[in-house]
Write an enzyme that holds these catalytic residues in place. Structure first.
Site, PDB file in Angstrom:
ATOM      1  N   HIS A  90      43.487  72.790  38.939  1.00  0.00           N
ATOM      2  CA  HIS A  90      43.729  74.714  38.131  1.00  0.00           C
ATOM      3  C   HIS A  90      42.482  75.125  36.980  1.00  0.00           C
ATOM      4  O   HIS A  90      42.819  76.009  36.397  1.00  0.00           O
ATOM      5  CB  HIS A  90      44.778  73.445  36.948  1.00  0.00           C
ATOM      6  CG  HIS A  90      44.468  73.321  35.059  1.00  0.00           C
ATOM      7  ND1 HIS A  90      43.336  72.083  35.540  1.00  0.00           N
ATOM      8  CD2 HIS A  90      43.991  73.554  34.112  1.00  0.00           C
ATOM      9  CE1 HIS A  90      42.880  72.056  34.345  1.00  0.00           C
ATOM     10  NE2 HIS A  90      43.166  72.462  34.106  1.00  0.00           N
TER      11      HIS A  90
HETATM   12  N1  UDP Z   1      49.385  66.565  32.297  1.00  0.00           N
HETATM   13  C1  UDP Z   1      50.218  66.274  32.295  1.00  0.00           C
HETATM   14  N2  UDP Z   1      51.203  66.591  33.460  1.00  0.00           N
HETATM   15  C2  UDP Z   1      51.188  67.474  34.251  1.00  0.00           C
HETATM   16  C3  UDP Z   1      49.220  67.565  34.550  1.00  0.00           C
HETATM   17  C4  UDP Z   1      48.916  67.245  33.264  1.00  0.00           C
HETATM   18  O1  UDP Z   1      50.986  65.899  31.247  1.00  0.00           O
HETATM   19  O2  UDP Z   1      51.974  68.400  34.820  1.00  0.00           O
HETATM   20  C5  UDP Z   1      48.201  65.754  31.369  1.00  0.00           C
HETATM   21  C6  UDP Z   1      47.096  65.248  31.676  1.00  0.00           C
HETATM   22  O3  UDP Z   1      47.394  63.754  32.008  1.00  0.00           O
HETATM   23  C7  UDP Z   1      46.014  65.158  30.675  1.00  0.00           C
HETATM   24  C8  UDP Z   1      45.912  66.686  30.100  1.00  0.00           C
HETATM   25  O4  UDP Z   1      47.348  67.581  30.587  1.00  0.00           O
HETATM   26  O5  UDP Z   1      46.414  64.349  29.547  1.00  0.00           O
HETATM   27  C9  UDP Z   1      45.097  67.438  31.272  1.00  0.00           C
HETATM   28  O6  UDP Z   1      45.363  68.776  30.967  1.00  0.00           O
HETATM   29  P1  UDP Z   1      44.982  69.982  32.144  1.00  0.00           P
HETATM   30  O7  UDP Z   1      44.736  68.953  32.823  1.00  0.00           O
HETATM   31  O8  UDP Z   1      45.637  71.242  32.051  1.00  0.00           O
HETATM   32  O9  UDP Z   1      43.206  70.453  31.140  1.00  0.00           O
HETATM   33  P2  UDP Z   1      42.152  69.718  30.929  1.00  0.00           P
HETATM   34  O10 UDP Z   1      41.848  68.121  30.706  1.00  0.00           O
HETATM   35  O11 UDP Z   1      41.668  70.187  32.098  1.00  0.00           O
HETATM   36  O12 UDP Z   1      41.425  70.498  30.086  1.00  0.00           O
END
Ligand code: UDP
Length: 360
Positions: free
Chosen positions: A207
């Site tokens: 993403h």
């Molecule tokens: N996550 C979730 N459902 C999904 C995809 C990701 O609950 O379908 C969770 C994932 O396990 C993590 C968080 O969302 O805890 C991460 O968010 P994201 O990847 O959007 O953002 P980043 O961590 O890169 O800032």
């Protein structure tokens, strides 16, 4: 003590959820939650409040789906109104989104104390909007809660020892959440109710703007994933941003098991049961480690360098050959590695609230 929590994006619901659970133990602390609306879809927002029992936001600002400038500007305006009305002792912000930056700017202009959870992380890539947000937020905070030794070190290198700011190694609130919700994990309904058969699978998420907004990178990543998926199932909960872009590119990705974004309880199940994680997410790199899985990170740099140094995370960017090689040479997770206390062992929220209470 009144804490005004600013959140707006999926990872912030997960992070703030653990801290809210800790705050609820203290009668003398009142938490006011402001949801900016940066993520607003039911499966990117509502589900987290419902199933993780995060207190319902007191304010929902409804600012999503806009450019960085419009979004951040409107957030600043609305958060300022809320702060003037609520007059909190602390504004608490999480991570590195536009909601984080907007909250930080308002608090600093109104001279309200600002606490930044997940401070000190750096990718050293100033083209990432997240890097800009976190550097600016750190600089105007009064207390910086660092998840790792590396984060503390980064701040030292930037001269934070000479500033009037408290740097605390609190540990990582995401570990608190992962440990708490592990026992509540749910097999995803979409898998149970669909044609998909779940096998020994790789869990994948894509993403990040540096991949989704660069056509070549995105094409390469999905081409290689589609190739790997010929021999090993890849389950990919698709972020709405990636979904929109993929629809326009018309790529052949028929081998992948694409599902809608899932709530955290189902996500925890997917992580716990997978054999490998491939991702460009920040949070998921650590969750893989918490659940003793190897991961391959489809980015050029990571804030979680300790995992790369340990050999549990391969950082490969978007290069077809590097990704295939990392997949083929992937080793099994050495469970001795999870005994290292890299992220605070699930005590970060407790440490954070204790620090705020004793802050002078
Ligand atoms: N996550 C979730 N459902 C999904 C995809 C990701 O609950 O379908 C969770 C994932 O396990 C993590 C968080 O969302 O805890 C991460 O968010 P994201 O990847 O959007 O953002 P980043 O961590 O890169 O800032």
């Amino acid at each position: 003590m009144k804490i005004l929590t600013i959140l707006g994006a999926r990872p912030q619901f997960i992070k703030a959820g653990s801290v809210s659970r800790e705050i609820a133990k203290y009668k003398e602390i009142e938490e006011v939650i402001v949801h900016t609306g940066q993520h607003y879809d039911a499966n990117m927002s509502d589900i987290f409040f419902e199933e993780m029992q995060i207190p319902k936001p007191n304010y929902f600002l409804g600012i999503g789906g806009k450019s960085h400038g419009a979004m951040t500007g409107q957030m600043i305006e609305k958060i300022e109104e809320v702060c003037l009305k609520e007059n909190p002792d602390w504004v608490m912000v999480y991570g590195d989104t536009n909601s984080t930056l907007a909250g930080a700017i308002v608090a600093s202009k109104l001279h309200i104390k600002l606490a930044h959870v997940e401070a000190g992380l750096r990718s050293f890539n100033m083209k990432m909007p997240e890097e800009v947000n976190r550097i600016l937020t750190d600089r105007v905070s009064q207390i910086l809660f660092c998840p790792t030794d590396t984060a503390v070190e980064n701040l030292k290198n930037e001269g934070y020892d000479n500033l009037d700011v408290k740097v605390v190694k609190s540990g990582d609130v995401m570990q608190d959440g992962a440990m708490f919700y592990k026992k509540l994990a749910l097999e995803p309904k979409q898998i149970q109710n669909s044609k998909f058969k779940i096998q020994n699978y790789i869990l994948c998420t894509i993403h990040r703007a540096e991949n989704t907004d660069n056509e070549q990178r995105l094409r390469d990543i999905f081409e290689v994933l589609n190739e790997i998926a010929k021999e090993k199932q890849i389950i990919l909960p698709l972020h709405p941003r990636t979904k929109n872009i993929l629809n326009n590119l018309k790529l052949n990705i028929q081998n992948l098991t694409l599902i809608d974004p899932v709530g955290y309880l189902e996500m925890v199940w997917l992580i716990d049961n997978c054999s490998l994680v491939m991702t460009d997410s920040g949070g998921l790199q650590k969750e893989a480690y918490f659940f003793e899985k190897q991961s391959i990170t489809l980015r050029d740099e990571t804030e979680w360098v300790e995992l790369v140094e340990l050999g549990v995370n391969s950082l490969v960017g978007a290069d077809y050959t590097k990704i295939i090689d990392a997949y083929k040479n992937n080793s099994t997770f050495n469970t001795q590695h999870s005994k290292l206390n890299l992220y605070g062992g699930g005590k970060a929220s407790e440490n954070i609230i204790k620090e705020l209470i004793s802050y002078e």
